[in-house]
Design a protein around this motif. Sequence first.
Motif, short mmCIF file in Angstrom:
data_model
loop_
_atom_site.label_atom_id
_atom_site.label_comp_id
_atom_site.label_asym_id
_atom_site.label_seq_id
_atom_site.Cartn_x
_atom_site.Cartn_y
_atom_site.Cartn_z
N PHE A 18 0.82 -1.21 0.00
CA PHE A 18 0.00 0.00 0.00
C PHE A 18 0.86 1.27 0.00
N ASP A 19 1.90 1.25 -0.82
CA ASP A 19 2.74 2.42 -1.03
C ASP A 19 1.87 3.60 -1.48
N LEU A 20 2.13 4.77 -0.93
CA LEU A 20 1.35 5.99 -1.21
C LEU A 20 -0.12 5.84 -0.81
N GLY A 21 -0.41 4.81 -0.02
CA GLY A 21 -1.79 4.56 0.40
C GLY A 21 -2.63 3.89 -0.67
N LEU A 22 -2.00 3.38 -1.73
CA LEU A 22 -2.73 2.79 -2.85
C LEU A 22 -2.55 1.28 -2.91
N ALA A 23 -3.64 0.56 -3.10
CA ALA A 23 -3.56 -0.88 -3.33
C ALA A 23 -3.02 -1.14 -4.72
N ASN A 24 -2.37 -2.30 -4.90
CA ASN A 24 -1.84 -2.72 -6.20
C ASN A 24 -0.80 -1.76 -6.75
N ARG A 25 -0.08 -1.11 -5.83
CA ARG A 25 0.90 -0.13 -6.26
C ARG A 25 2.33 -0.68 -6.13
N THR A 26 2.68 -1.14 -4.95
CA THR A 26 4.03 -1.63 -4.68
C THR A 26 3.94 -2.86 -3.79
N GLY A 27 4.74 -3.89 -4.11
CA GLY A 27 4.64 -5.12 -3.34
C GLY A 27 5.98 -5.65 -2.89
N SER A 28 5.92 -6.52 -1.87
CA SER A 28 7.08 -7.26 -1.39
C SER A 28 6.83 -8.73 -1.65
N TYR A 29 7.88 -9.43 -2.07
CA TYR A 29 7.77 -10.85 -2.37
C TYR A 29 8.43 -11.66 -1.26
N VAL A 30 7.73 -12.64 -0.75
CA VAL A 30 8.28 -13.57 0.25
C VAL A 30 8.62 -14.87 -0.46
#
Length: 319
Positions: A18-30
Amino acid sequence: MGAKLKRLDERITLIDGFDLGLANRTGSYVINEEELTIVETGPSMSVPHILEGLKELNLHPQDVKYIIVTHIHLDHAGGAGLLLNDCPNARVVVHPRGAKHLVDPARLIQGAKLVYGEDFDRLFEPVVPIPENRIIIKNDKETLTVGKNCTLTFYDTPGHSYHHFSIYDPVSNGIFTGDTIGVSYDESLKDVGIQLYLPSTSPNQFNPDDMLRSLERIQRLHVSKIYFGHFAESEHVDEVYKQIKQWLPQFVKVGKEAMDTQPGSVQKEVTKNLYQLIKNELRNHGVPDDHPVYEFIKLDTSVCAMGLFDYFQKQQKNR
């Protein structure tokens, strides 16, 4: 809070930051291997989402061994120092040109403030320095074994920035590309069945020739999947290469024309023209003008315009 997770396979899960408060914007991979590994942290505001995601996956922060950042821009690595507080046994893996800026992030912060202005504190604070002894540097073609059957390989892939590598995962035959070969809007456009991949030309180290060379290097690896920093995976790898190769010269052309004709308002002109160019393309594919994807595109064209302006300024100075 509840994390937003997307299980990509039995090993790899995407956590929305939720980068910038936006969904589907920035992710982390485990990557759930013997040596538990996270690729990308996002900014510090994403760290609680990562920790919640680990909890929902029944994984423990103290078991995290490696936190890999494709490059040191704050929307990809700004939360690494903060995340380390909860991951006492982890070390951060970074490109050799990025390591010193994680130890002392002052210049990184200064550069981000030029881009984000008064929104910087809200979006990125705190940026926590990382102790030198908790950093691992990986050069081109060096490897990192994270499991009995999984040795990751690092490839120097400049173009978006000088301090960028991409990470090849042999188990999935996939590659984590950060921003080197652009941004995927598939998650935002899946309701209309459109694929869109655009280059990321943000400041201040964008170089179109390097970006194209990096794309071609990745293409030669014959991967099956691309794991984007923004956002999620794509198995349509040939379509990714095709679209970035089509859009990149158009972005550069828009920047050059603005420098030649509107020298007093380049960034404003480039932002407007890029946005219209992309909107026209999506309209041709039936995407309505009120579609939520345009929120992302507005933001991205603004930042891309800054990078194009910076690139052409440097070109002029070097003449």
